[in-house]
Design an enzyme around this catalytic site. Structure first.
Site, short mmCIF file in Angstrom:
data_model
loop_
_atom_site.label_atom_id
_atom_site.label_comp_id
_atom_site.label_asym_id
_atom_site.label_seq_id
_atom_site.Cartn_x
_atom_site.Cartn_y
_atom_site.Cartn_z
CE LYS A 142 -20.54 31.18 85.16
NZ LYS A 142 -20.79 31.14 83.69
NE ARG A 143 -21.63 38.10 79.54
CZ ARG A 143 -22.60 39.01 79.50
NH1 ARG A 143 -22.43 40.13 78.83
NH2 ARG A 143 -23.74 38.79 80.15
#
Length: 518
Positions: free
Chosen positions: A276-277
């Site tokens: 997600k980062r």
């Protein structure tokens, strides 16, 4: 008799479904459908501490959006089935609702000598681990240490039986055999061998919550649900020796499924699992649908970002699978026909956000004008624009080749719905010179006075003939006129624009520019 193909996707409801998880579900689905078999959904929710409300429904909705529809496990309304029926004979399909099943299998392993009861507290295990580390060694709970720990192998029978009654924090551990080579076969990675001395005695069942761990639950459920192939992520590859040994311990070797471990989806740059980062940093989603966590933080989803589900599915299919041809665009039916495990790659697949957009652009071009118009109408309404659907459809048919997402339609052609309020400064400086706009206004008068068929085909020829007949510079005149109508020198052809917006609106925009320039 040939065994029926039955595969399962067994996610844990611990948060939103990562696109890597969707790919795992897709490969299972494609494999089952090509073999004429069954695709089953099973919710592995035995880790009660990590359970996230709403995650289960998110998983089901994500798969339904992608067109990955299970044959068993989820009903027509998207609910996980709890009561057995002819269509769903193995219900319930949540492991938490199957908890009464697992203890008997754990006890079976204990009674057969393949498992034992362990009474070590968390503090005792920490102390044992620290003691090993203090002399530069790694602690492994197996044959090398188990007799020095608190379990039914090291304690007198009277003592450990009493602890079973007195304590509620004991576990059942698998008794990993000593110095045994486990020989395994993987459909993607080939033959693998592991010595059991490198493995620990995994916990199989916990008295505290009376729930199994993943290892016991998935083996038992795969057996009871007659799973023929287990296709899962490579993070489970280290668990494969234990799972092989569990099948042998239960005497289920003849019905043991074949295993395939899929490689990771990798970051766009460098190695490492796509996270997600990475999406947050580079501006792309990693989840199929939008997700809001308990802290109120919202993550983008492919659906909400304007991707078509079939484009997303096509993208995922090609991340780790190669059809062996130059073909890149596949319908679901074509994917089912072409898919095979021998063409699934061992190496990780690097995700390319630009390629994801390319897929969506390609799919947008194939969509009908009706479908795209239906998708564009709410965007227009949100902009406060009221437009007839037939008009919207005409606009869409002209501009869809230029768009990647339906939302791009507004950026590409807002001038076909509202007059420009601003004008590109660079274009203004380049084209709005008196020698240009004086000619453009004469062309505008010609258009307004045109009494032929006022369609693109009707006016395009006479308009070009008028300009060339007067030996005026075509490019400068057209760009100057387009700037007045669009707000920039780029856009559709003049004939397209004026016939769409009509003479009346065309006249108003020319008057506005005359007031500005003259």
């Amino acid at each position: 008799m040939e065994r029926r193909t039955r595969v399962r996707f067994a996610p844990s409801p611990t948060g939103p479904l990562h696109m890597g998880g969707v790919r795992t579900a897709l490969y299972n689905y494609l494999y089952a459908k090509q073999k004429g078999g069954d695709f089953i959904i099973r919710i592995e929710d035995t880790d009660s501490h990590r359970f996230v409300p709403g995650a289960e429904q998110y998983i089901i909705e994500s798969l339904r959006w992608c067109g990955i529809i299970p044959d068993e496990g989820v009903d027509e309304n998207g609910k996980v089935v709890e009561v057995a029926s002819e269509k769903h004979p193995h219900a319930p399909y949540r492991q938490s609702q199957r908890k009464s099943i697992y203890r008997q299998y754990a006890e079976q392993l204990v009674n057969a000598g393949f498992a034992y009861y362990a009474f070590d507290t968390a503090e005792e295990l920490t102390a044992a681990r620290e003691a090993k580390e203090s002399v530069g060694e790694t602690f492994i709970y197996n044959h090398s240490t188990r007799l020095n720990l608190r379990n039914s192998l090291s304690l007198p029978e009277t003592e450990w039986k009493a602890l079973l009654e007195q304590r509620t924090d004991w576990t059942v551990r698998f008794k990993m055999p000593e110095n045994t080579v486990v020989k395994m076969d993987d459909m993607i990675r080939g033959h693998v061998e592991v010595n059991t001395n490198t493995l620990d005695d995994k916990v199989l069942w916990k008295r505290a919550d009376e729930l199994p761990t993943y290892h016991l639950a998935n083996i038992v459920d795969d057996h009871l649900m007659e799973i023929s192939e287990v296709i899962r992520g490579e993070e489970w590859l280290p668990s494969l020796p234990l799972h092989y040994l569990l099948y042998q311990a239960f005497g289920w070797q003849d019905t043991m499924p074949r295993f395939a471990h899929l490689s990771l989806l990798l970051k766009p740059v460098g190695n490492g699992k796509l996270s997600k980062r990475d999406g947050d940093k580079m501006g792309f989603p990693v989840f199929p649908l939008q997700w809001t966590n308990a802290e109120g933080e919202t993550s983008h989803g492919y659906r909400e970002d304007g991707y078509f589900p079939d484009a997303f599915v096509n993208l995922l299919a090609m991340l780790g699978w190669n059809p062996g041809t130059e073909q890149e665009i596949f319908s679901m039916e074509e994917l089912i026909a072409a898919f095979s495990m021998d063409k699934v790659q061992k190496a990780g697949a690097k995700f390319n956000p630009d390629k994801a957009k390319w897929y969506n652009k390609e799919y947008l071009r194939t969509k009908s004008d009706d479908l795209l118009s239906d998708a564009f109408m709410p965007i227009l309404e949100a902009k406060g624009v009221k437009a007839e659907r037939d008009y919207v459809k005409k606009v869409v048919s002209l501009i869809k080749e230029r768009a990647t997402f339906v939302a791009d339609f507004w950026d590409i052609a807002s001038y076909l719905f509202v007059a420009p309020s601003e004008y590109n400064e660079k274009d203004v400086n380049k084209f709005w010179k008196e020698e240009n706009y004086s000619l453009a206004f004469k062309v505008a008068d010609f258009i307004l006075a045109f009494d032929g068929e006022f369609t693109k085909e009707g006016i395009e020829g006479p308009l070009e003939e008028y300009i060339r007949g007067n030996e005026w510079p075509m490019g400068k005149v057209m760009n100057c006129l387009r700037l007045a109508l669009v707000g920039a020198s780029s856009g559709l052809g003049i004939a397209d624009i004026v016939t769409l917006i009509g003479k009346e609106e065309f006249g108003r925009r020319i008057d506005a520019i005359k007031a500005r320039l003259c």
